[in-house]
Enzyme design. Structure first.
Site, mmCIF file in Angstrom:
data_model
loop_
_atom_site.group_PDB
_atom_site.id
_atom_site.type_symbol
_atom_site.label_atom_id
_atom_site.label_comp_id
_atom_site.label_asym_id
_atom_site.label_seq_id
_atom_site.Cartn_x
_atom_site.Cartn_y
_atom_site.Cartn_z
ATOM 1 N N ALA A 94 2.962 -11.652 -2.354
ATOM 2 C CA ALA A 94 2.114 -10.787 -1.530
ATOM 3 C C ALA A 94 2.817 -9.451 -1.391
ATOM 4 C CB ALA A 94 1.881 -11.412 -0.149
ATOM 5 N N SER A 95 2.042 -8.365 -1.477
ATOM 6 C CA SER A 95 2.630 -7.035 -1.418
ATOM 7 C C SER A 95 1.698 -6.113 -0.652
ATOM 8 C CB SER A 95 2.846 -6.502 -2.840
ATOM 9 O OG SER A 95 3.491 -5.250 -2.808
ATOM 10 N N ALA A 96 2.270 -5.408 0.313
ATOM 11 C CA ALA A 96 1.497 -4.454 1.106
ATOM 12 C C ALA A 96 2.277 -3.154 1.193
ATOM 13 C CB ALA A 96 1.215 -5.027 2.495
ATOM 14 N N SER A 97 1.750 -2.202 1.961
ATOM 15 C CA SER A 97 2.375 -0.882 2.019
ATOM 16 C C SER A 97 3.695 -0.901 2.771
ATOM 17 C CB SER A 97 1.422 0.116 2.676
ATOM 18 O OG SER A 97 1.085 -0.317 3.976
ATOM 19 N N ALA A 99 5.708 -4.026 3.492
ATOM 20 C CA ALA A 99 6.655 -5.071 3.074
ATOM 21 C C ALA A 99 6.041 -5.891 1.949
ATOM 22 C CB ALA A 99 7.006 -5.974 4.261
ATOM 23 N N GLN A 100 6.894 -6.759 1.353
ATOM 24 C CA GLN A 100 6.419 -7.681 0.327
ATOM 25 C C GLN A 100 7.086 -9.037 0.539
ATOM 26 O OE1 GLN A 100 7.574 -5.109 -2.909
ATOM 27 N NE2 GLN A 100 9.287 -6.445 -3.474
ATOM 28 N N VAL A 101 6.440 -10.091 0.015
ATOM 29 C CA VAL A 101 6.900 -11.457 0.262
ATOM 30 C C VAL A 101 7.240 -12.127 -1.060
ATOM 31 C CG1 VAL A 101 6.305 -13.712 1.231
ATOM 32 C CG2 VAL A 101 5.494 -11.614 2.344
ATOM 33 N N ASP A 250 -4.059 -9.331 13.609
ATOM 34 C CA ASP A 250 -4.307 -8.913 12.220
ATOM 35 C C ASP A 250 -4.913 -10.088 11.454
ATOM 36 O OD1 ASP A 250 -4.370 -7.140 10.156
ATOM 37 O OD2 ASP A 250 -2.277 -7.376 9.576
#
Length: 475
Positions: A94-97, A99-101, A250
């Site tokens: 998972a990747s967002a603006s 952080a990423q997992v 969220d």
């Protein structure tokens, strides 16, 4: 740096035609034709909402090099990554603006998920927030409703939650609190946090396996009861808000999994959490319950008593305005209701009555819209009112019945146990502080006189009651 970031934001905004959001105001409307003529080459065929989403995606950091992520981890642990994890998947799941997992495995074999903050993201967000404050100032000055909307307070509330999102230790604490609130619950499962591996830029927790809530077909194939799952989602929301005053803010489908073959949700991403005070919970519960009972006068009174409307507001007019908005949506399934439209109509009605926007409730409103979208996706026939009303009634009874009295007494007993023995000393200290002995004697005389009057009134009342009883018996 800030000017460069501002120039980038303006260029992207113009590329996607976002000036439409600002040039609609009557004071700057003449500029609209000038912008259209100057930037005639832009392809603006897509809807405005789509263009806004694309612009926001272009503004946020899209990717980060794996080497930067490794540097962040090794700086946190102060040792090579191989000494910390037995396995580490370099490809983010998972990747967002922000952080990423990544999935990984500890040396004892525990399957975990590692969330890593993107390097250099904090200054970018700080610059963007400063621009939001500038925009809020313009809203206050340009729009008649500017001060009532309290845009600076809203941005301030947003900034607090952004700061929380940039501190993964705080997110880990949020996760731990939510897990404790729903320990052994059949409704919601929350991952366990591994504190020894957590830092400000890194969070390590249990790896959660489940079916994304948006994949309805897979959920049905695994044996999940979809209508029950939708009702469970409503119960989880109201439990977090009214029982705990601590809710996941969220709750979009990307942050929710479902345990296969059950109606148990799995929560992910705890960066944005909302909190409510006891006062907020009481007034919200009164509003919701009055709304579900179609007691629009109760809604109006709750707004007045909470201070959300001016004290000189006419209750009958506010009641009529709320009725006009809410009455049409009752007795309808969720597929026929748009919370967004209802909120917009309530907002338009609130303008007439100078209702002040409550910044602490903005996240709750956002979460309500998430719940609406999730419920509409799972079970369009869900009757939200009938599902939520019993829970709220039970909660209100617990808050105002004998159980609430016992609970409050238990909470206050330790304080009174400490305070009561001190009362004589505190009273003596207060009385002896007076420099004017004559004033002290005067106050004592007044107290004695008042006590004498109270004694006389009590005796007269008892005598009158006895006389009335005797006359009644003689009859």
């Amino acid at each position: 740096m800030k000017l460069l970031r501002l120039a980038r934001i303006l260029s992207i905004g113009l590329r996607y035609g976002l000036e439409e959001f600002f040039l609609g105001h009557e004071r700057v409307r003449p500029l609209r034709w000038l912008v259209r003529v100057t930037l005639f080459w832009r392809p603006l065929n897509e809807p405005r909402g789509v263009r806004l989403r694309r612009a926001l995606e272009a503004l946020g950091p899209i990717f980060v090099k794996f080497g930067q992520m490794l540097s962040t981890l090794e700086a946190t642990y102060k040792k090579p990554l191989a000494d910390v994890f037995a396995e580490f998947d370099a490809t983010p799941v998972a990747s967002a603006s922000v952080a990423q997992v990544h999935f990984a495995r500890l040396h004892d074999g525990t399957a975990i998920a590692v969330k890593v903050l993107r390097p250099g993201i904090a200054p970018v967000i700080a610059h963007d927030v400063s621009l939001l404050y500038a925009a809020a100032g313009l809203v206050e000055k340009l729009f008649a409703d500017g001060k009532r909307l309290r845009p600076r307070e809203v941005v301030s509330e947003f900034e607090k939650h952004l700061a929380d999102e940039l501190d993964l230790m705080r997110e880990a604490a949020n996760c731990s609190q939510l897990r404790r609130n729903f320990k052994d619950s059949p409704l919601l499962k929350v991952p366990e946090v591994y504190w020894d591996y957590c830092g400000r830029d890194v969070m390590v927790m249990d790896r959660m396996d489940g079916i994304p809530v948006s994949q309805i077909g897979r959920l049905r194939e695994s044996g999940v009861n979809i209508p029950k799952l939708a009702a469970t989602g409503v119960e989880i929301f109201f439990t977090q808000v009214f029982r705990d005053g601590f809710f996941h803010a969220d709750m979009h489908p990307g942050n929710i999994l479902v345990r296969p073959g059950s109606e148990q949700y799995i929560a992910l991403d705890f960066g944005i959490m909302g909190t409510l005070t006891e006062v907020d919970k009481q007034y919200l519960a009164r509003n919701f319950l009055a709304f579900f009972r179609r007691d629009y006068k109760g809604v109006a009174l709750a707004h007045l008593e909470s201070g959300w409307v001016p004290p000189d507001t006419r209750i009958d007019e506010l009641e009529a305005a709320v009725r006009a908005v809410c009455e049409p949506v009752f007795d309808r399934p969720l597929k026929d209701i748009s919370f967004g439209r209802v909120l917009l109509q309530l907002f338009q009605a609130s303008r007439r009555f100078n209702v002040e926007i409550q910044p602490q409730l903005v996240l709750l409103q956002k979460t309500l819209l998430n719940i609406e979208g999730l419920g509409r996706q799972l079970d369009p026939e869900l009757d939200l009112w009938k599902t939520a009303k019993p829970f709220l009634e039970r909660w209100m009874n617990e808050q105002m019945g004998w159980r609430a009295l016992v609970k409050n007494l238990q909470a206050e007993a330790p304080k009174w146990a400490v305070l009561l023995p001190q009362l004589p000393r505190l009273a003596h200290t207060y009385l002896s502080r007076s420099d004017d002995q004559g004033a002290l004697e005067t106050r004592l005389e007044r107290i004695a006189a008042q006590q004498a009057r109270n004694t006389w009134l009590l005796a007269a009342t008892i005598g009158l009651a006895a006389l009335t009883l005797a006359i009644t018996l003689l009859k």
